[in-house]
Design a protein around this motif. Structure first.
Motif, mmCIF file in Angstrom:
data_model
loop_
_atom_site.group_PDB
_atom_site.id
_atom_site.type_symbol
_atom_site.label_atom_id
_atom_site.label_comp_id
_atom_site.label_asym_id
_atom_site.label_seq_id
_atom_site.Cartn_x
_atom_site.Cartn_y
_atom_site.Cartn_z
ATOM 1 N N THR A 56 0.840 -1.200 0.000
ATOM 2 C CA THR A 56 0.000 0.000 0.000
ATOM 3 C C THR A 56 0.875 1.251 0.000
ATOM 4 O O THR A 56 0.611 2.211 -0.728
ATOM 5 C CB THR A 56 -0.924 0.007 1.238
ATOM 6 O OG1 THR A 56 -1.760 -1.147 1.172
ATOM 7 C CG2 THR A 56 -1.789 1.253 1.293
ATOM 8 N N GLY A 63 -2.133 4.908 1.888
ATOM 9 C CA GLY A 63 -3.558 4.569 1.939
ATOM 10 C C GLY A 63 -3.929 4.272 3.367
ATOM 11 O O GLY A 63 -3.449 4.950 4.282
ATOM 12 N N SER A 83 -6.514 -0.271 1.470
ATOM 13 C CA SER A 83 -6.943 0.443 0.272
ATOM 14 C C SER A 83 -6.028 1.621 -0.023
ATOM 15 O O SER A 83 -5.499 2.255 0.892
ATOM 16 C CB SER A 83 -8.395 0.904 0.435
ATOM 17 O OG SER A 83 -8.555 1.564 1.665
ATOM 18 N N ASP A 84 -5.843 1.842 -1.309
ATOM 19 C CA ASP A 84 -5.055 2.999 -1.736
ATOM 20 C C ASP A 84 -5.697 3.604 -2.977
ATOM 21 O O ASP A 84 -6.567 2.994 -3.599
ATOM 22 C CB ASP A 84 -3.593 2.597 -2.018
ATOM 23 C CG ASP A 84 -3.454 1.662 -3.207
ATOM 24 O OD1 ASP A 84 -3.848 2.049 -4.324
ATOM 25 O OD2 ASP A 84 -2.942 0.536 -3.027
ATOM 26 N N SER A 85 -5.293 4.829 -3.289
ATOM 27 C CA SER A 85 -5.788 5.486 -4.510
ATOM 28 C C SER A 85 -4.641 5.626 -5.496
ATOM 29 O O SER A 85 -4.506 6.640 -6.175
ATOM 30 C CB SER A 85 -6.343 6.874 -4.171
ATOM 31 O OG SER A 85 -7.191 6.786 -3.051
ATOM 32 N N GLY A 129 -7.105 2.861 -8.116
ATOM 33 C CA GLY A 129 -6.553 2.363 -6.860
ATOM 34 C C GLY A 129 -6.756 0.877 -6.672
ATOM 35 O O GLY A 129 -7.297 0.195 -7.552
ATOM 36 N N THR A 131 -7.719 -2.274 -3.692
ATOM 37 C CA THR A 131 -8.195 -2.691 -2.374
ATOM 38 C C THR A 131 -7.939 -4.183 -2.220
ATOM 39 O O THR A 131 -8.312 -4.966 -3.091
ATOM 40 C CB THR A 131 -9.709 -2.411 -2.229
ATOM 41 O OG1 THR A 131 -9.923 -1.009 -2.406
ATOM 42 C CG2 THR A 131 -10.204 -2.821 -0.857
#
Lengths: 139, 137
Positions: A56, A63, A83-85, A129, A131
């Protein structure tokens, strides 16, 4: 109600630096102990969390990790959602292959983490992103 | 940032990792240890990981790199004190810890290094002879 049964509110840890990877490990260990996972299962889950938290940070550009307690009536478990963008993963199949790395790592992060948990889900979209959700149940 | 202490015990450098290391701390250890090997001329390094709850791929790779750096600097690395749950997890993760020698605890690691040192002493005369021959006109 979801298939997982009761889900207790998640503890959230932001991941924006090296020290946050350590914090995620500590948060997950505390949760795994509380859910009465065996020592080996605690170790596996914390190790998987460490790999995914680093992903991440390094690939997703930071994130968060959300740790929640599950109870399906018969068993207790821990779910962690990372989660990350970031840029997303263009080829998921390839990213899940042992030894493949787009960075400087060993290429064991995703594939290794998947082997260490009971349930593994990955959702990603290029430019949007990624997840990753992992679950470990007490035996 | 905290650094992992490196102790010199006789001919051996002992590194005991007692805290959950940040990645930067592991990288700093790699550099510090190389420098200490050169400064002390130690031929053996023992890394005690009794205090580690987990070894992930980053720490595993760092241990492998430390072993390689030490070897190039004429020192052998032995990793000791791995917990059984850590060993099980490492194998499942798919990490082979290439080139790393292991021993159950610090004492066994010390014995292993001492045995190596004896073998080296035994082999020394041959090496010196060859050296003399190659220098002679």
């Amino acid at each position: 109600m979801s298939a997982a049964g009761d889900v207790e509110a998640a503890a959230v840890q932001a991941i924006s630096g090296d020290e946050d990877v350590v914090r995620v490990r500590q948060l997950v260990r505390t949760a795994a102990v509380a859910a009465k996972l065996s020592l080996v299962d605690q170790t596996k889950l914390v190790t998987a969390a460490s790999e995914l938290a680093r992903n991440t940070l390094v690939y997703g550009g930071g994130g968060k990790a959300e740790v929640s307690h599950l109870d399906n009536g018969a068993r207790r478990g821990i779910r962690i959602v990372f989660s990350d963008s970031g840029p997303g993963i263009p080829d998921v199949e390839l990213a899940l292959t042992d030894g493949y790395t787009s960075g400087g790592g060993l290429g064991l992060g995703l594939s290794g983490a998947r082997r260490l948990v009971d349930e593994f889900e990955l959702e990603t979209a290029v430019g949007v992103g990624t997840t990753v959700s992992v679950t470990k149940w007490a035996r | 940032m905290d650094r992992v202490p490196i102790l010199k015990i006789g001919p051996v450098l002992l590194v005991s990792i007692q805290v959950d290391m940040q990645d930067q701390m592991a990288l700093a250890l790699q550099e510090d240890l190389g420098q200490r090997i050169v400064d002390t001329g130690c031929r053996g390094v023992i890394i005690d990981i009794t205090g580690l709850d987990i070894v992930d791929s980053f720490v595993g790779r760092t241990l492998s790199t430390i072993a390689s750096i030490s070897r190039v600097l004429d020192a052998e690395t032995i990793v000791v004190g791995m917990r059984p749950a850590v060993a099980i997890t490492l194998v499942e993760l798919g990490l082979s810890l290439n080139g790393i020698r292991t021993a159950l605890n610090v004492e066994r690691g010390m014995e292993l290094l001492a045995r190596r040192a004896d073998e080296d002493d035994f082999a020394e005369p041959d090496f010196v002879d060859e050296h003399e021959i190659s220098k002679s006109p």
